[in-house]
Write a protein that holds these residues in place. Structure first.
Motif, short mmCIF file in Angstrom:
data_model
loop_
_atom_site.label_atom_id
_atom_site.label_comp_id
_atom_site.label_asym_id
_atom_site.label_seq_id
_atom_site.Cartn_x
_atom_site.Cartn_y
_atom_site.Cartn_z
N PHE A 1 0.86 -1.19 0.00
CA PHE A 1 0.00 0.00 0.00
C PHE A 1 0.89 1.23 0.00
CE2 PHE A 1 -3.86 -2.06 2.36
CZ PHE A 1 -3.99 -2.96 1.31
N GLN A 2 0.77 2.06 -1.03
CA GLN A 2 1.61 3.25 -1.16
C GLN A 2 1.02 4.43 -0.39
OE1 GLN A 2 3.81 0.94 -2.29
NE2 GLN A 2 4.78 2.85 -2.91
N CYS A 3 1.86 5.44 -0.18
CA CYS A 3 1.47 6.73 0.40
C CYS A 3 0.89 6.60 1.81
CB CYS A 3 0.47 7.45 -0.51
SG CYS A 3 1.10 7.79 -2.17
N VAL A 4 1.43 5.69 2.61
CA VAL A 4 1.01 5.58 4.01
C VAL A 4 1.84 6.58 4.81
CG1 VAL A 4 0.84 4.09 6.02
CG2 VAL A 4 0.40 3.15 3.74
N GLY A 5 1.20 7.65 5.24
CA GLY A 5 1.92 8.71 5.94
C GLY A 5 2.46 9.79 5.02
N SER A 6 2.10 9.73 3.74
CA SER A 6 2.48 10.75 2.77
C SER A 6 1.25 11.13 1.95
CB SER A 6 3.57 10.24 1.82
OG SER A 6 4.76 9.92 2.49
N ARG A 7 1.26 12.35 1.41
CA ARG A 7 0.18 12.84 0.55
C ARG A 7 -1.19 12.65 1.21
NH1 ARG A 7 0.57 10.84 -5.42
NH2 ARG A 7 -0.67 12.71 -5.70
N ASP A 8 -1.25 12.97 2.48
CA ASP A 8 -2.49 12.74 3.24
C ASP A 8 -2.66 13.86 4.25
OD1 ASP A 8 -4.62 11.84 4.71
OD2 ASP A 8 -3.88 9.80 4.92
N MET A 9 -3.67 14.69 4.04
CA MET A 9 -3.94 15.80 4.95
C MET A 9 -4.98 15.43 6.00
SD MET A 9 -2.05 18.42 4.41
CE MET A 9 -2.97 19.77 5.16
N ASN A 10 -5.72 14.34 5.78
CA ASN A 10 -6.81 13.99 6.67
C ASN A 10 -6.35 13.27 7.93
OD1 ASN A 10 -8.79 15.00 4.88
ND2 ASN A 10 -8.69 13.14 3.67
N LYS A 11 -5.38 12.35 7.78
CA LYS A 11 -5.01 11.51 8.92
C LYS A 11 -3.66 11.84 9.54
CE LYS A 11 -7.67 7.47 7.40
NZ LYS A 11 -7.60 6.05 7.01
N CYS A 12 -2.74 12.38 8.74
CA CYS A 12 -1.39 12.57 9.29
C CYS A 12 -0.80 13.94 9.03
CB CYS A 12 -0.46 11.50 8.75
SG CYS A 12 -0.21 11.60 6.96
N ASP A 13 -1.47 14.79 8.28
CA ASP A 13 -1.01 16.15 8.04
C ASP A 13 0.32 16.20 7.29
OD1 ASP A 13 -1.60 18.85 8.19
OD2 ASP A 13 -0.40 19.16 9.99
N ASN A 14 0.61 15.15 6.51
CA ASN A 14 1.81 15.15 5.68
C ASN A 14 1.37 15.24 4.22
OD1 ASN A 14 3.43 14.87 7.91
ND2 ASN A 14 3.70 12.67 7.71
N ALA A 15 1.28 16.45 3.71
CA ALA A 15 0.76 16.65 2.35
C ALA A 15 1.79 16.31 1.28
CB ALA A 15 0.30 18.10 2.18
N TYR A 16 3.07 16.24 1.66
CA TYR A 16 4.13 16.07 0.67
C TYR A 16 4.29 14.59 0.26
CZ TYR A 16 6.47 14.79 5.03
OH TYR A 16 6.78 14.22 6.23
N CYS A 17 4.93 14.40 -0.89
CA CYS A 17 5.34 13.06 -1.34
C CYS A 17 6.72 12.77 -0.75
CB CYS A 17 5.39 13.02 -2.87
SG CYS A 17 6.21 11.56 -3.55
N SER A 18 6.90 11.60 -0.16
CA SER A 18 8.19 11.25 0.44
C SER A 18 9.23 10.83 -0.59
CB SER A 18 8.00 10.14 1.48
OG SER A 18 7.30 10.63 2.61
N SER A 19 8.84 10.69 -1.83
CA SER A 19 9.72 10.58 -3.01
C SER A 19 10.45 9.24 -3.19
CB SER A 19 10.75 11.72 -3.06
OG SER A 19 11.83 11.47 -2.19
N VAL A 20 10.58 8.42 -2.16
CA VAL A 20 11.33 7.17 -2.31
C VAL A 20 10.44 5.93 -2.24
CG1 VAL A 20 13.44 8.16 -1.37
CG2 VAL A 20 11.84 7.02 0.17
#
Length: 257
Positions: A118-137
């Motif tokens: 599952f991709q983007c767990v903790g990234s690109r997510d403003m609803n659950k973790c407030d990390n809007a950015y892509c972690s890139s790796v």
């Protein structure tokens, strides 16, 4: 140990004495280590000293910490042994890991037949973790782990690897070729869908996921193992360092360059 090297690649690679565990500093006796040191390197009379140096610049390299997916109740990471992070998957695939590089799932040590990332767990997510950015790796390390898992299984064993993603971001030299090779040569499945939750299958350690396909249809699949591709985030301690040093941070709390 009373005498130790802080960590393997320490620079300088110089042993130190742990004053809290050394018998000499506890009782005033015992200098047996001095007798066994072939190069006469141990000197119990040395005192701690503070050294000041003048430098032209300071480089801060604090690193980051992986996102903790236990914050997401929907993925049940804290309760389901067969839901693991990509870092844990990395250790399972490693020859120096807890299973000696033999790919098994943690609940019953059986070889998995179907694995999902599952991709983007903790990234690109403003609803659950407030990390809007892509972690890139995360896209690339998930593809790498899927390919290596396929190679571990070998040609004689069927291993279905599926990567659920929002957008595949393979930015880097020849990274797109690696992505294409994973699809065409190794048979890794790429499914554009963001899975909402994981449901344990009753009477087994298997995991069921429901998702919407790109054509809008509802699909259900059962997997032996699910890997959460966790993103990167900056710890509060690093933020404090940046504030003390006057380093401006971006909205994602990374160094603004």
């Amino acid at each position: 140990k009373p005498v130790y090297v802080p960590y393997d690649p320490a620079v300088p690679n110089t042993p130190a004495i742990d004053l809290s565990s050394c018998i000499h500093f506890k009782t005033g006796g015992c200098k047996v280590c001095v007798e066994f040191c072939g190069v006469d390197a141990i000197d119990h009379s040395m005192q701690d000293e503070t050294i000041e140096v003048n430098v032209g610049s300071i480089i801060l390299a604090p690193g980051f910490e992986p996102f903790d997916p236990s914050k997401f109740d929907s993925y049940n990471y804290a309760n389901l042994p067969n839901v693991i992070t990509a870092m844990e998957m990395e250790r399972l695939l490693s020859a120096s890991g807890p299973t000696g590089g033999h790919l098994v799932r943690l609940s019953d040590h059986k070889e998995p037949k179907k694995i999902a990332w599952f991709q983007c767990v903790g990234s690109r997510d403003m609803n659950k973790c407030d990390n809007a950015y892509c972690s890139s790796v995360c896209c690339m390390y998930a593809i790498k782990e899927a390919v290596i898992a396929k190679e571990h299984a070998g040609k004689n064993k069927e291993l279905d690897c599926a990567i659920f993603f929002m957008d595949m971001r393979t930015h880097g030299k020849d990274f797109e070729r690696f992505y294409d090779s994973a699809k065409e040569k190794h048979g890794v499945r790429f499914i554009r869908s963001r899975v909402h939750s994981i449901t344990p299958v009753g009477g087994s350690d298997d995991l069921e996921v429901r998702y919407i396909t790109e054509s809008g249809e509802l699909a259900t699949e059962t997997f032996d193992l699910i890997v959460l591709s966790v993103g990167m985030e900056i710890s509060p301690e690093v933020v404090q360092i940046a504030q003390k040093m006057g380093i401006e941070l971006s909205e994602g709390r990374f160094c603004r360059t």
